[in-house]
Scaffold this motif. Sequence first.
Motif, PDB file in Angstrom:
ATOM      1  N   ASN A 199      -9.342  -8.184   8.609  1.00 27.02           N
ATOM      2  CA  ASN A 199      -9.330  -8.082   7.009  1.00 27.02           C
ATOM      3  C   ASN A 199      -7.348  -8.334   6.285  1.00 27.02           C
ATOM      4  OD1 ASN A 199     -11.935  -7.140   5.949  1.00 27.02           O
ATOM      5  ND2 ASN A 199     -10.658  -5.144   4.761  1.00 27.02           N
TER       6      ASN A 199
ATOM      7  N   CYS B 137       0.517  -1.470  -0.105  1.00 21.97           N
ATOM      8  CA  CYS B 137      -0.286   0.267   0.165  1.00 21.97           C
ATOM      9  C   CYS B 137       0.824   1.337  -0.306  1.00 21.97           C
ATOM     10  CB  CYS B 137      -1.150  -0.260   1.412  1.00 21.97           C
ATOM     11  SG  CYS B 137      -2.007   1.514   0.997  1.00 21.97           S
TER      12      CYS B 137
ATOM     13  N   THR C 232     -11.789   6.105   6.367  1.00 23.29           N
ATOM     14  CA  THR C 232     -11.253   5.537   6.577  1.00 23.29           C
ATOM     15  C   THR C 232      -9.636   5.774   5.924  1.00 23.29           C
ATOM     16  OG1 THR C 232      -9.441   3.490   5.000  1.00 23.29           O
ATOM     17  CG2 THR C 232     -11.114   4.786   3.646  1.00 23.29           C
ATOM     18  N   GLY C 233      -8.888   5.880   5.282  1.00 24.03           N
ATOM     19  CA  GLY C 233      -7.552   6.332   4.806  1.00 24.03           C
ATOM     20  C   GLY C 233      -6.753   6.223   3.802  1.00 24.03           C
ATOM     21  N   GLY C 234      -5.164   6.213   3.862  1.00 25.93           N
ATOM     22  CA  GLY C 234      -4.655   6.736   5.139  1.00 25.93           C
ATOM     23  C   GLY C 234      -4.926   5.779   6.374  1.00 25.93           C
TER      24      GLY C 234
ATOM     25  N   GLY D 117      -9.335   3.100   1.649  1.00 26.28           N
ATOM     26  CA  GLY D 117      -8.806   1.767   0.785  1.00 26.28           C
ATOM     27  C   GLY D 117     -10.151   1.301   1.346  1.00 26.28           C
TER      28      GLY D 117
ATOM     29  N   PRO E  67      -7.243   6.280   9.800  1.00 29.82           N
ATOM     30  CA  PRO E  67      -8.088   7.022   9.700  1.00 29.82           C
ATOM     31  C   PRO E  67      -7.775   8.038  11.851  1.00 29.82           C
ATOM     32  CG  PRO E  67      -9.522   5.166   9.695  1.00 29.82           C
ATOM     33  CD  PRO E  67      -8.142   5.329   9.613  1.00 29.82           C
TER      34      PRO E  67
ATOM     35  N   ILE F 174      -8.340 -11.222   1.467  1.00 27.23           N
ATOM     36  CA  ILE F 174      -8.197  -9.521   0.301  1.00 27.23           C
ATOM     37  C   ILE F 174      -7.184  -9.883  -0.331  1.00 27.23           C
ATOM     38  CG2 ILE F 174      -8.398  -7.233  -0.430  1.00 27.23           C
ATOM     39  CD1 ILE F 174      -9.126  -6.755   2.523  1.00 27.23           C
ATOM     40  N   GLU F 175      -7.599 -10.427  -2.046  1.00 29.71           N
ATOM     41  CA  GLU F 175      -6.603 -10.853  -2.895  1.00 29.71           C
ATOM     42  C   GLU F 175      -5.890  -9.415  -2.693  1.00 29.71           C
ATOM     43  OE1 GLU F 175      -9.386 -13.769  -5.848  1.00 29.71           O
ATOM     44  OE2 GLU F 175      -8.455 -11.819  -6.590  1.00 29.71           O
ATOM     45  N   TYR F 176      -4.673  -9.613  -3.451  1.00 31.56           N
ATOM     46  CA  TYR F 176      -3.662  -8.541  -3.591  1.00 31.56           C
ATOM     47  C   TYR F 176      -4.014  -7.082  -4.989  1.00 31.56           C
ATOM     48  CZ  TYR F 176       1.406  -6.111  -4.098  1.00 31.56           C
ATOM     49  OH  TYR F 176       2.040  -5.046  -4.384  1.00 31.56           O
ATOM     50  N   MET F 177      -4.878  -6.784  -4.418  1.00 32.45           N
ATOM     51  CA  MET F 177      -4.768  -5.489  -6.068  1.00 32.45           C
ATOM     52  C   MET F 177      -3.906  -4.768  -6.231  1.00 32.45           C
ATOM     53  SD  MET F 177      -8.972  -4.078  -4.680  1.00 32.45           S
ATOM     54  CE  MET F 177      -8.331  -3.695  -3.467  1.00 32.45           C
TER      55      MET F 177
ATOM     56  N   THR G  40     -12.731   1.551   8.544  1.00 30.37           N
ATOM     57  CA  THR G  40     -11.940   0.880   8.412  1.00 30.37           C
ATOM     58  C   THR G  40     -10.505   1.038   9.624  1.00 30.37           C
ATOM     59  OG1 THR G  40     -12.419  -0.373   6.862  1.00 30.37           O
ATOM     60  CG2 THR G  40     -10.209  -0.932   6.631  1.00 30.37           C
ATOM     61  N   THR G  41      -9.628   0.450   9.842  1.00 29.80           N
ATOM     62  CA  THR G  41      -8.451   1.118  10.718  1.00 29.80           C
ATOM     63  C   THR G  41      -7.024   0.151  10.946  1.00 29.80           C
ATOM     64  OG1 THR G  41      -7.053   1.490  12.991  1.00 29.80           O
ATOM     65  CG2 THR G  41      -9.529   0.636  12.710  1.00 29.80           C
ATOM     66  N   ASN G  42      -6.254   0.287  11.150  1.00 29.18           N
ATOM     67  CA  ASN G  42      -4.721  -0.951  10.884  1.00 29.18           C
ATOM     68  C   ASN G  42      -4.937  -1.365  12.815  1.00 29.18           C
ATOM     69  OD1 ASN G  42      -3.960   1.102  12.704  1.00 29.18           O
ATOM     70  ND2 ASN G  42      -2.366   1.600  10.662  1.00 29.18           N
TER      71      ASN G  42
ATOM     72  N   VAL H 281      -4.479  -9.254   3.526  1.00 30.14           N
ATOM     73  CA  VAL H 281      -4.269  -8.895   2.377  1.00 30.14           C
ATOM     74  C   VAL H 281      -3.201 -10.379   2.126  1.00 30.14           C
ATOM     75  CG1 VAL H 281      -2.764  -7.896   0.405  1.00 30.14           C
ATOM     76  CG2 VAL H 281      -5.060  -6.940   2.178  1.00 30.14           C
TER      77      VAL H 281
ATOM     78  N   VAL I 114      -3.745  -1.763  -6.374  1.00 24.00           N
ATOM     79  CA  VAL I 114      -4.183  -0.247  -6.946  1.00 24.00           C
ATOM     80  C   VAL I 114      -2.635   0.778  -7.404  1.00 24.00           C
ATOM     81  CG1 VAL I 114      -6.060  -0.322  -5.247  1.00 24.00           C
ATOM     82  CG2 VAL I 114      -4.214  -0.401  -4.598  1.00 24.00           C
TER      83      VAL I 114
HETATM   84  C1  LIG Z   1      -6.034   1.666   2.722  1.00 25.78           C
HETATM   85  S1  LIG Z   1      -6.295   0.815   4.123  1.00 25.78           S
HETATM   86  C2  LIG Z   1      -7.219   2.401   4.834  1.00 25.78           C
HETATM   87  C3  LIG Z   1      -7.774   2.062   6.617  1.00 25.78           C
HETATM   88  C4  LIG Z   1      -6.752   1.334   7.348  1.00 25.78           C
HETATM   89  N1  LIG Z   1      -4.872   2.349   7.148  1.00 25.78           N
HETATM   90  C5  LIG Z   1      -6.122   0.116   7.136  1.00 25.78           C
HETATM   91  O1  LIG Z   1      -5.194  -0.878   7.115  1.00 25.78           O
HETATM   92  O2  LIG Z   1      -7.318  -0.635   7.332  1.00 25.78           O
HETATM   93  C6  LIG Z   1      -7.559  -0.084   3.698  1.00 25.78           C
HETATM   94  C7  LIG Z   1      -7.770  -1.586   3.267  1.00 25.78           C
HETATM   95  O3  LIG Z   1      -7.418  -1.147   2.132  1.00 25.78           O
HETATM   96  C8  LIG Z   1      -6.609  -3.242   1.999  1.00 25.78           C
HETATM   97  N2  LIG Z   1      -5.410  -2.616   0.898  1.00 25.78           N
HETATM   98  C9  LIG Z   1      -4.030  -1.810   0.320  1.00 25.78           C
HETATM   99  N3  LIG Z   1      -3.467  -1.825   0.151  1.00 25.78           N
HETATM  100  C10 LIG Z   1      -4.411  -2.799  -0.761  1.00 25.78           C
HETATM  101  C11 LIG Z   1      -3.858  -3.845  -2.307  1.00 25.78           C
HETATM  102  N4  LIG Z   1      -3.074  -3.303  -2.818  1.00 25.78           N
HETATM  103  N5  LIG Z   1      -4.498  -4.962  -2.426  1.00 25.78           N
HETATM  104  C12 LIG Z   1      -5.363  -5.181  -1.037  1.00 25.78           C
HETATM  105  N6  LIG Z   1      -5.698  -4.661  -0.815  1.00 25.78           N
HETATM  106  C13 LIG Z   1      -4.729  -3.360  -0.657  1.00 25.78           C
HETATM  107  C14 LIG Z   1      -5.502  -2.578   3.391  1.00 25.78           C
HETATM  108  O4  LIG Z   1      -4.941  -3.962   3.582  1.00 25.78           O
HETATM  109  C15 LIG Z   1      -6.428  -2.305   3.491  1.00 25.78           C
HETATM  110  O5  LIG Z   1      -7.582  -3.794   4.522  1.00 25.78           O
END
Ligand SMILES: C[S@@+](CC[C@H](N)C(=O)[O-])C[C@H]1O[C@@H](n2cnc3c(N)ncnc32)[C@H](O)[C@@H]1O
Length: 338
Positions: free
Chosen positions: A162, A28, A70-72, A338, A74, A191-194, A98-100, A164, A196
């Motif tokens: 969640n 990410c 969400t964010g970043g 995200g 949040p 979650i499949e790696y995307m 959604t948070t880390n 990835v 983005v």
């Molecule tokens: C961008 S984050 C923002 C919220 C918070 N920082 C978090 O990690 O939950 C939101 C979600 O996007 C997922 N994410 C980020 N990059 C990704 C990618 N390349 N492919 C799939 N999921 C992705 C993250 O694992 C997370 O669950």
Amino acid sequence: MLTDTLDRPLRDLRISVTDRCNFRCVYCMPKEAFGRDHPFLRRDQLLTFEEIARLARIVASLGVKKIRITGGEPLLRRDLERLVAMLAPIPGLDLTLTTNGSLLAGKAQALRDAGLRRVTVSLDSLDDAVFRAMNDVDFPVERVLAGIEAAARVGLAPVKVNAVVKRGVNEHTVLAMARHFRGTGHVLRFIEYMDVGHSNGWRLDDVVPAAEILSMIDAEMPIAPADPNYRGEVATRWRYRDGSGEIGVIASVTRPFCQGCSRARLSAEGQLFTCLFATSGVDLRALLRGGEGDDVSGDRAIADAISAVWSGRQDRYSEIRSAQTAGLPRVEMSYVGG
Ligand SMILES: C[S@@+](CC[C@H](N)C(=O)[O-])C[C@H]1O[C@@H](n2cnc3c(N)ncnc32)[C@H](O)[C@@H]1O
Ligand code: SF4
């Protein structure tokens, strides 16, 4: 009802409250692209909570039923519970975040008191070394688990977790995750790696298809498909046959769900995007701070602008993902939300 050119309604808005994060997840915000000199948004560029709440009321009047903060990350936005308290009373709206999880243990009660109902916590592995390498700031698993437990304790439940999955990085820890969360009431989703953004160096070979994850789990803990909770749900649900709970998979690469996508995204500086893979957004901050006024007619002008964007929407990037789309410019997920 507001629908786009493919007859998809606008039901869901993701609001990014910051483009900053205290993690540098490799998929990410890789350190090479998000270093010390990265030009993050300045404070005056961010929408204020009042501006966000005004937009939330306007989109709710257009049919949005669900808002995800969400964010970043949040929880890095100071006094986020104040925003939650402003959004929670909007009638008919399901509010989530959604948070880390890094700051969740200390914040869960305040968020709950402000009116938040549920949270989604991202956690990619229970193996400490694997997780520290994936967040790339040496953050331990234990503190995210503490955040998840705190959230459940104060009633932000069921907690969705969640993960990835990236080939060769954490796929070998998938089963341990499933074993750990089975029977806890928390809902684990893979979650499949995307592809983005442009900074994560995505390759199709790095994607572990959801079908592969499911068959790995099914071999040890038999699962059966479950019905979606609602139309357009991105995760496909599976239940353990012995009744010990459910898991989900989000197969955005191998089984794109553009057809049912009812989601728009608002960046932290107020750009409205209709797709995670969009190349540009529409500047709602300019309308909020410009001549549209703070009154009913101002709200109507902003609602009209949003309606125009949504009704012209054609995007279905994941369904047409191919060599032709690979080189297109894209915004980063940490920016667009995200
Ligand atoms: C961008 S984050 C923002 C919220 C918070 N920082 C978090 O990690 O939950 C939101 C979600 O996007 C997922 N994410 C980020 N990059 C990704 C990618 N390349 N492919 C799939 N999921 C992705 C993250 O694992 C997370 O669950
Ligand atoms: S996935 Fe979330 S925690 Fe990880 S870098 Fe992106 S925004 Fe931060």
